[in-house]
Design a protein around this motif. Structure first.
Motif, short mmCIF file in Angstrom:
data_model
loop_
_atom_site.label_atom_id
_atom_site.label_comp_id
_atom_site.label_asym_id
_atom_site.label_seq_id
_atom_site.Cartn_x
_atom_site.Cartn_y
_atom_site.Cartn_z
N ALA A 1 0.86 -1.19 0.00
CA ALA A 1 0.00 0.00 0.00
C ALA A 1 0.89 1.23 0.00
CB ALA A 1 -0.92 0.01 1.22
N ALA A 2 0.38 2.33 -0.50
CA ALA A 2 1.19 3.55 -0.57
C ALA A 2 0.30 4.76 -0.72
CB ALA A 2 2.19 3.48 -1.73
N GLY A 3 0.88 5.91 -0.46
CA GLY A 3 0.20 7.19 -0.63
C GLY A 3 1.23 8.29 -0.69
N GLN A 4 0.81 9.48 -1.06
CA GLN A 4 1.74 10.59 -1.24
C GLN A 4 1.23 11.87 -0.60
OE1 GLN A 4 3.36 11.07 -5.24
NE2 GLN A 4 2.71 8.98 -5.76
N LEU A 5 2.16 12.79 -0.41
CA LEU A 5 1.86 14.15 0.02
C LEU A 5 2.19 15.10 -1.11
CD1 LEU A 5 3.59 14.27 3.55
CD2 LEU A 5 1.16 13.86 3.08
N GLN A 6 1.35 16.12 -1.29
CA GLN A 6 1.65 17.24 -2.16
C GLN A 6 1.55 18.50 -1.32
OE1 GLN A 6 0.25 16.26 -6.59
NE2 GLN A 6 -1.47 16.57 -5.22
N SER A 7 2.54 19.35 -1.40
CA SER A 7 2.56 20.53 -0.53
C SER A 7 2.75 21.80 -1.33
CB SER A 7 3.69 20.40 0.50
OG SER A 7 3.49 19.27 1.32
N ALA A 8 2.16 22.87 -0.81
CA ALA A 8 2.36 24.23 -1.33
C ALA A 8 2.33 25.14 -0.12
CB ALA A 8 1.29 24.60 -2.34
N GLY A 9 3.50 25.61 0.28
CA GLY A 9 3.57 26.42 1.49
C GLY A 9 3.15 25.60 2.69
N PRO A 10 2.28 26.15 3.54
CA PRO A 10 1.88 25.45 4.76
C PRO A 10 0.73 24.47 4.55
CG PRO A 10 0.88 27.62 4.74
CD PRO A 10 1.74 27.54 3.50
N VAL A 11 0.26 24.29 3.31
CA VAL A 11 -0.87 23.41 3.03
C VAL A 11 -0.38 22.13 2.37
CG1 VAL A 11 -3.09 23.18 1.85
CG2 VAL A 11 -2.37 25.41 2.74
N THR A 12 -0.86 20.99 2.86
CA THR A 12 -0.46 19.69 2.33
C THR A 12 -1.70 18.83 2.08
OG1 THR A 12 1.71 19.68 3.39
CG2 THR A 12 0.78 17.55 2.83
N GLU A 13 -1.71 18.17 0.93
CA GLU A 13 -2.79 17.25 0.60
C GLU A 13 -2.27 15.82 0.64
OE1 GLU A 13 -6.20 16.51 -2.83
OE2 GLU A 13 -4.35 17.57 -3.36
N VAL A 14 -3.04 14.94 1.24
CA VAL A 14 -2.77 13.50 1.21
C VAL A 14 -3.48 12.95 -0.02
CG1 VAL A 14 -3.07 11.30 2.41
CG2 VAL A 14 -2.59 13.38 3.72
N VAL A 15 -2.74 12.30 -0.91
CA VAL A 15 -3.33 11.86 -2.18
C VAL A 15 -2.94 10.42 -2.50
CG1 VAL A 15 -3.35 14.19 -3.16
CG2 VAL A 15 -1.37 12.74 -3.53
N GLY A 16 -3.77 9.81 -3.33
CA GLY A 16 -3.42 8.52 -3.92
C GLY A 16 -3.27 7.37 -2.95
N ILE A 17 -3.97 7.39 -1.82
CA ILE A 17 -3.87 6.27 -0.89
C ILE A 17 -4.45 5.03 -1.56
CG2 ILE A 17 -4.53 5.34 1.36
CD1 ILE A 17 -2.66 7.68 1.56
N GLY A 18 -3.64 4.01 -1.72
CA GLY A 18 -4.11 2.81 -2.40
C GLY A 18 -3.46 1.55 -1.86
N THR A 19 -4.22 0.47 -1.83
CA THR A 19 -3.75 -0.83 -1.35
C THR A 19 -3.99 -1.87 -2.43
OG1 THR A 19 -4.33 -0.24 0.93
CG2 THR A 19 -3.99 -2.58 0.46
N ARG A 20 -3.02 -2.74 -2.63
CA ARG A 20 -3.22 -3.83 -3.59
C ARG A 20 -4.46 -4.63 -3.19
NH1 ARG A 20 1.22 -4.98 -6.81
NH2 ARG A 20 3.14 -3.86 -6.26
N PRO A 21 -5.28 -5.02 -4.15
CA PRO A 21 -6.52 -5.73 -3.81
C PRO A 21 -6.32 -6.93 -2.90
CG PRO A 21 -6.54 -5.10 -6.12
CD PRO A 21 -5.17 -4.76 -5.60
N GLU A 22 -5.23 -7.68 -3.09
CA GLU A 22 -5.01 -8.88 -2.29
C GLU A 22 -4.56 -8.57 -0.86
OE1 GLU A 22 -1.12 -8.14 -4.56
OE2 GLU A 22 -3.28 -7.92 -4.89
N ALA A 23 -4.24 -7.31 -0.58
CA ALA A 23 -3.75 -6.93 0.76
C ALA A 23 -4.76 -6.07 1.52
CB ALA A 23 -2.42 -6.20 0.64
N ARG A 24 -5.98 -5.98 1.03
CA ARG A 24 -6.97 -5.13 1.70
C ARG A 24 -7.50 -5.78 2.97
NH1 ARG A 24 -9.91 -3.39 -3.99
NH2 ARG A 24 -8.38 -1.79 -4.56
N GLN A 25 -8.23 -4.98 3.74
CA GLN A 25 -8.83 -5.40 5.01
C GLN A 25 -7.78 -5.65 6.10
OE1 GLN A 25 -12.17 -5.24 5.16
NE2 GLN A 25 -12.10 -4.68 3.00
N ARG A 26 -6.62 -5.04 5.97
CA ARG A 26 -5.57 -5.18 7.00
C ARG A 26 -5.23 -3.85 7.66
NH1 ARG A 26 -0.70 -8.36 4.14
NH2 ARG A 26 0.29 -7.70 6.11
N GLY A 27 -5.93 -2.78 7.27
CA GLY A 27 -5.67 -1.47 7.85
C GLY A 27 -4.44 -0.78 7.29
#
Length: 253
Positions: free
Chosen positions: A171-197
């Motif tokens: 699973a993985a995800g990214q941050l995008q930032s501009a100054g003091p503001v940050t967005e959490v984007v693209g949180i994704g888990t491989r289908p076979e690894a889901r339901q594990r938190g």
């Protein structure tokens, strides 16, 4: 808060795209490898967005061979939905959520994986990006690994992954930032690894990374209300509605 987010939404795409002016709308066209961009309301525009402006942007997107896609915040540009729908594009709603420092909550991390920041030369970089793509049913684009490594090196993004014992990111995800503001984007888990938190654990680690880098405002857009309830466990709360409109690919119509 919404004004602050609008400034962010206008700033971040400009680091990897060129902006084309269509009056009340701005079209961001990606330069180089990576996910394609979209059109958004022009920063500072407060009037209506006519159907003709949406049609002009869609025509330009077809000319460029990029997705006919629009993203905006319902509460900031309330009239755009009707204009977009008038051109035949379906509009999807996503809870727009913000995390205030006083509301942050920590959860136990899942066992059997290591949650860590992925650097440009990390062997897990490719599998981390592949995990994000697999979660959304998309292939890993050619050149995406090199492009992401360059963005990490330039400080434009941060990537966190849940890495299995064999070194593969689940699973993985990214941050995008501009100054003091940050967005959490693209949180994704491989289908076979889901339901594990794993997705929630990656999100929590991204929040920690963002705070360590000085973020004052952290936000994300959840897929739907059920996913929003998961993010609420970390302290995120819904403040508005993010709207996304995109034409189906010709083979899916």
């Amino acid at each position: 808060m919404l004004t602050r987010l609008e400034t962010f939404y206008d700033s971040v795409p400009r680091t990897g795209s060129r902006a084309e002016d269509f009056g009340p709308l701005t079209l961001f066209v990606r330069e180089g490898a990576g996910w394609p961009y979209y059109a958004r309301p022009t920063l500072g525009h407060t009037g209506e967005v006519p159907v003709a402006a949406v049609e002009r942007v869609r025509g330009r997107q077809r000319e460029l061979g990029v997705p006919e896609a629009f993203e905006w915040v319902a509460e900031t540009t309330p009239g755009l939905r009707a204009a977009v729908e008038a051109t035949g594009l379906p509009v999807h709603e996503h809870p727009l959520m913000v995390l205030e420092p006083a509301e942050e909550r920590r959860l136990p991390r899942p066992e059997g994986v290591v949650i860590r920041v992925v650097e440009p030369a990390d062997p897990a970089l490719e599998s981390a990006l592949a995990a994000q793509c697999a979660a959304f049913g998309a292939p890993l684009a050619p050149g995406a690994v090199a492009a992401t490594a360059a963005r990490i090196e330039a400080g434009l993004t941060r990537l966190v992954a849940a890495v299995d014992t064999d070194g593969t990111a689940l699973a993985a995800g990214q941050l995008q930032s501009a100054g003091p503001v940050t967005e959490v984007v693209g949180i994704g888990t491989r289908p076979e690894a889901r339901q594990r938190g794993l997705g929630l654990a990656v999100t929590a680690a991204l929040v920690e990374e963002a705070r360590a880098r000085g973020a004052e405002t952290i936000f994300l857009s959840a897929t739907d209300a059920s996913v929003a309830r998961l993010y609420a466990r970390l302290g995120f709360r819904t403040i508005a509605t993010a709207l996304i409109a995109e034409a189906e690919a010709p083979e899916n119509r």
